[in-house]
Write a protein that holds these residues in place. Structure first.
Motif, PDB file in Angstrom:
ATOM      1  N   ALA A 415     -37.367 -36.867  51.754  1.00 25.17           N
ATOM      2  CA  ALA A 415     -38.352 -37.226  50.882  1.00 25.17           C
ATOM      3  C   ALA A 415     -38.204 -36.580  49.586  1.00 25.17           C
ATOM      4  N   ASP A 416     -38.244 -37.240  48.480  1.00 30.62           N
ATOM      5  CA  ASP A 416     -37.838 -36.768  47.082  1.00 30.62           C
ATOM      6  C   ASP A 416     -39.033 -37.292  46.041  1.00 30.62           C
ATOM      7  N   PRO A 417     -40.079 -36.620  45.738  1.00 33.18           N
ATOM      8  CA  PRO A 417     -41.017 -37.146  44.927  1.00 33.18           C
ATOM      9  C   PRO A 417     -40.513 -37.015  43.434  1.00 33.18           C
ATOM     10  N   LEU A 418     -39.476 -36.102  43.074  1.00 29.44           N
ATOM     11  CA  LEU A 418     -38.922 -36.224  41.740  1.00 29.44           C
ATOM     12  C   LEU A 418     -38.243 -37.676  41.565  1.00 29.44           C
ATOM     13  N   LEU A 419     -37.594 -37.967  42.578  1.00 29.82           N
ATOM     14  CA  LEU A 419     -37.141 -39.365  42.534  1.00 29.82           C
ATOM     15  C   LEU A 419     -37.951 -40.440  42.229  1.00 29.82           C
ATOM     16  N   GLY A 420     -39.094 -40.388  42.966  1.00 25.67           N
ATOM     17  CA  GLY A 420     -40.229 -41.583  42.830  1.00 25.67           C
ATOM     18  C   GLY A 420     -40.684 -41.425  41.482  1.00 25.67           C
ATOM     19  N   THR A 421     -40.706 -40.178  40.899  1.00 27.27           N
ATOM     20  CA  THR A 421     -41.409 -40.019  39.867  1.00 27.27           C
ATOM     21  C   THR A 421     -40.546 -40.487  38.513  1.00 27.27           C
ATOM     22  N   GLU A 422     -39.292 -40.064  38.839  1.00 27.24           N
ATOM     23  CA  GLU A 422     -38.498 -40.497  37.785  1.00 27.24           C
ATOM     24  C   GLU A 422     -38.457 -42.127  37.817  1.00 27.24           C
ATOM     25  N   ALA A 423     -38.276 -42.770  39.009  1.00 28.49           N
ATOM     26  CA  ALA A 423     -38.247 -44.261  38.931  1.00 28.49           C
ATOM     27  C   ALA A 423     -39.669 -44.820  38.501  1.00 28.49           C
ATOM     28  N   MET A 424     -40.766 -43.899  38.509  1.00 26.26           N
ATOM     29  CA  MET A 424     -42.010 -44.646  37.890  1.00 26.26           C
ATOM     30  C   MET A 424     -41.815 -44.653  36.336  1.00 26.26           C
ATOM     31  N   LEU A 425     -41.036 -43.645  35.802  1.00 22.10           N
ATOM     32  CA  LEU A 425     -40.993 -43.340  34.304  1.00 22.10           C
ATOM     33  C   LEU A 425     -39.866 -44.439  33.735  1.00 22.10           C
ATOM     34  N   GLN A 426     -38.846 -44.729  34.726  1.00 20.35           N
ATOM     35  CA  GLN A 426     -37.997 -45.685  34.034  1.00 20.35           C
ATOM     36  C   GLN A 426     -38.685 -47.128  34.283  1.00 20.35           C
TER      37      GLN A 426
END
Length: 470
Positions: A415-426
Motif C-alpha cells: 500500500a502506497d498512500p503517497l501514490l493515492g494522494t498524487e493521483a487525487m492531485l492529478q
C-alpha cells in the motif's frame, strides 16, 4: 425450493417503493406544506393503515403520545398538553393512506429555560404508537416543523464549513479533502502516527479521521496514545503544509459514560476533532457539544452515521440529519456522486434532502460540512467537484477518501498512500482544466483515463487501473 409467490414477496424491492413514495410525498408537500405553529412542533407522517382512517390515527397518537386523555376539559392544562391533528392529506377514498400532520404542544415538553433536545423531540414524535402498533401497516416520520425560538436554543455546529476552513487556513472555494486511516483495525499507536504523518505531508487534506472499526479502548492501542502520536506527526509535517492546519479526529464511540472520559483523554492529548457514531446512543452529539462548548477551541465533531439505515426505515434521513446538525455536528457523511448504480445510501431524492437539511439556512444555527464519502475515489472525484460547484455547495463539501488513498499499491505490491494522494492531485488538476466538463457520468472514467494517459499522469492512470480495471 420456495414457491414463486413466496420468492416474489422476499425479493420485493423496498428501494423502488421508497423512491416512488418520496416522489409522491415531495409533490404533495410542495402543494400543501406542513403548517408552522409558534407553540407546537408539527410532525408529518406517511401512514398506510389497516382498518382506521388517518383522522382516527391522529386521535390515537394524541392519546398515547401525549396526555393519555381522549377528551381533556376545554382550557385545562391537560388540553394544553394534548396533541391534535394539524392536517390530513389522504391518497385515496378510504382515508387510510396518506399524510398526517400532528401538532405536539411545547407545553408538554419544553424545559424551564425554553429549550428542548433531539431526544425529547424523537421520544414524543417517533414513539410506540407510531412505529410499534400492528394497525400501522407502514409508518414514516417524514418532516418536523420546529418553532424558531426552540431552534435557537440548540447549539448547532461549533464551526460549520466557514469556521473549519478559517481554522485550517483553507479558502472559501478551495477544494477541501480528508482521509480515513487504513487499515481500519488492528493497528497500534505507532502505526497511527505513521499513517497520519503520511497524510499530513499533503496540504490537500483539511481533515484526517480514524475509522469506526478502530475502537478507543484497546489494550494494545489506547486512543489517548494514538492521539498523542497523531498530533506529534502533524507537528513534524507542519513545515510541509504551507501554513495549512489539519484536524485529527480520533474515534471515541462507546457508552455515554465511557465517551465523556474518552473525550477528555483525547483532548488532553491534543485532538482537534472527535469522531463517533450516535445512531445507537441517542443524545451523544449534544452531550459532547455541551461538554466542550466553553473551550477556547472546541473539537470539531464528525457525527458518523454508522447504522443510520436502521433508523431511516422509519424516520426519513433528513429528519435525523437535521437533528444531528442542531445538536452540533460539524461533519456529516452523505454519499458521493458516482456512475452506475449507487454504492450506499443516500442517493436520489433522499441524498438531496439530506444535504439540504445539513446546509440550508436556519436561524442561529451554522451549517454542517458535508463529507462525501463511501467509495469516493479518483474516478468520481471530478463528478463530485462539479456537482458541488453547480449546486453552490463548494464551500460546504469535504471530499473524504479512505481506500482510494491508503489501499492503492505501489510497484512493490505494498500500500502506497503517497501514490493515492498524487493521483487525487492529478485528478483535481484535470478538473481545473475543464477538459471533461461536458462528459456524461457513464463515460466519465474512460474519458478520464484517456486524458491521464495522454498527459502522462502516471499516478492517476495507475489509480484508475486498480480501482476500475483496464
Amino acid at each position: 425450493m420456495l414457491d414463486a409467490t413466496t420468492l416474489d414477496l422476499l425479493w420485493h424491492d423496498a428501494d423502488a417503493r421508497e423512491t416512488r413514495l418520496r416522489e409522491i410525498v415531495e409533490e404533495r408537500l410542495a402543494l400543501r406544506p406542513p403548517p408552522v405553529m409558534d407553540d407546537q412542533i408539527v410532525a408529518t407522517y406517511f401512514f398506510a393503515l389497516r382498518t382506521i382512517t388517518l383522522d382516527k390515527a391522529a386521535s390515537e397518537i394524541a392519546y398515547h403520545a401525549t396526555s393519555g386523555v381522549k377528551h381533556p376539559p376545554a382550557g385545562s392544562l391537560l388540553e394544553q398538553c394534548t396533541a391534535k391533528a394539524a392536517g390530513v392529506d389522504p391518497f385515496d377514498a378510504s382515508g387510510r393512506i396518506g399524510l398526517l400532520h400532528v401538532a405536539f404542544p411545547l407545553k408538554m415538553m419544553l424545559q424551564p429555560d425554553g429549550h428542548l433536545t433531539s431526544v425529547d423531540i424523537l421520544h414524543t414524535t417517533a414513539g410506540a404508537i407510531v412505529f410499534d402498533v400492528y394497525e400501522n401497516q407502514d409508518a414514516r416520520l417524514v418532516a418536523l416543523q420546529i418553532p424558531e425560538p426552540v431552534l435557537r436554543t440548540f447549539p448547532g455546529p461549533a464551526y460549520g464549513p466557514a469556521g473549519l476552513r478559517q481554522r485550517t487556513g483553507f479558502g472559501p472555494r478551495e477544494p477541501a479533502f480528508g482521509t480515513i486511516l487504513k487499515p481500519t483495525a488492528g493497528i497500534t499507536p505507532d502505526e497511527v502516527g505513521r499513517l497520519v504523518e503520511e497524510a499530513a505531508r499533503c496540504p490537500l487534506f483539511l481533515f484526517v479521521k480514524e475509522d469506526e472499526d478502530l475502537y478507543p479502548r484497546l489494550e494494545y492501542s489506547p486512543v489517548r496514545e494514538r492521539t498523542r502520536r497523531a498530533i506529534e506527526a502533524i507537528d513534524r509535517a507542519r513545515d510541509r503544509r504551507g501554513g495549512k492546519g489539519l484536524i485529527f479526529a480520533p474515534h471515541i464511540t462507546g457508552s455515554p459514560h465511557e465517551m465523556i472520559e474518552t473525550l477528555h483523554a483525547v483532548l488532553e492529548a491534543g485532538a482537534t476533532g472527535v469522531m463517533f457514531s450516535e445512531t445507537f446512543a441517542g443524545g451523544t452529539v449534544r452531550m459532547v457539544r455541551e461538554a466542550t462548548r466553553r473551550l477556547p477551541h472546541p473539537p470539531a465533531i464528525y457525527g458518523h452515521n454508522a447504522g443510520i439505515g436502521i433508523k431511516t426505515r422509519g424516520i426519513w434521513r433528513e429528519v435525523i440529519d437535521l437533528l444531528a446538525r442542531l445538536d452540533g455536528i460539524d461533519f456529516r457523511q452523505t454519499a458521493p456522486v458516482r456512475p452506475g448504480t449507487p454504492f450506499l445510501r443516500p442517493y436520489g431524492a433522499e441524498w438531496r434532502a439530506s444535504e439540504a437539511a445539513l446546509t440550508r439556512p436556519l436561524p442561529g444555527i451554522r451549517p454542517t460540512m458535508i463529507a462525501r464519502a463511501g467509495g469516493l475515489d479518483q474516478g468520481n472525484l471530478l463528478l463530485n467537484l462539479a456537482d458541488a460547484e453547480r449546486r453552490g455547495l463548494a464551500e460546504s463539501v469535504l471530499f473524504l477518501a479512505g481506500s482510494a488513498i491508503h489501499s492503492l499499491k505501489g510497484p512493490d505490491g505494498k500500500a502506497d498512500p503517497l501514490l493515492g494522494t498524487e493521483a487525487m492531485l492529478q485528478a483535481l488538476d484535470v478538473h481545473r482544466s475543464g477538459e471533461l466538463a461536458d462528459v456524461p457520468a457513464d463515460r466519465h472514467v474512460k474519458a478520464l483515463a484517456a486524458v491521464a494517459k495522454r498527459r502522462g499522469l502516471g499516478a492517476l492512470v495507475e489509480a484508475l487501473r486498480q480501482r476500475y480495471g483496464d
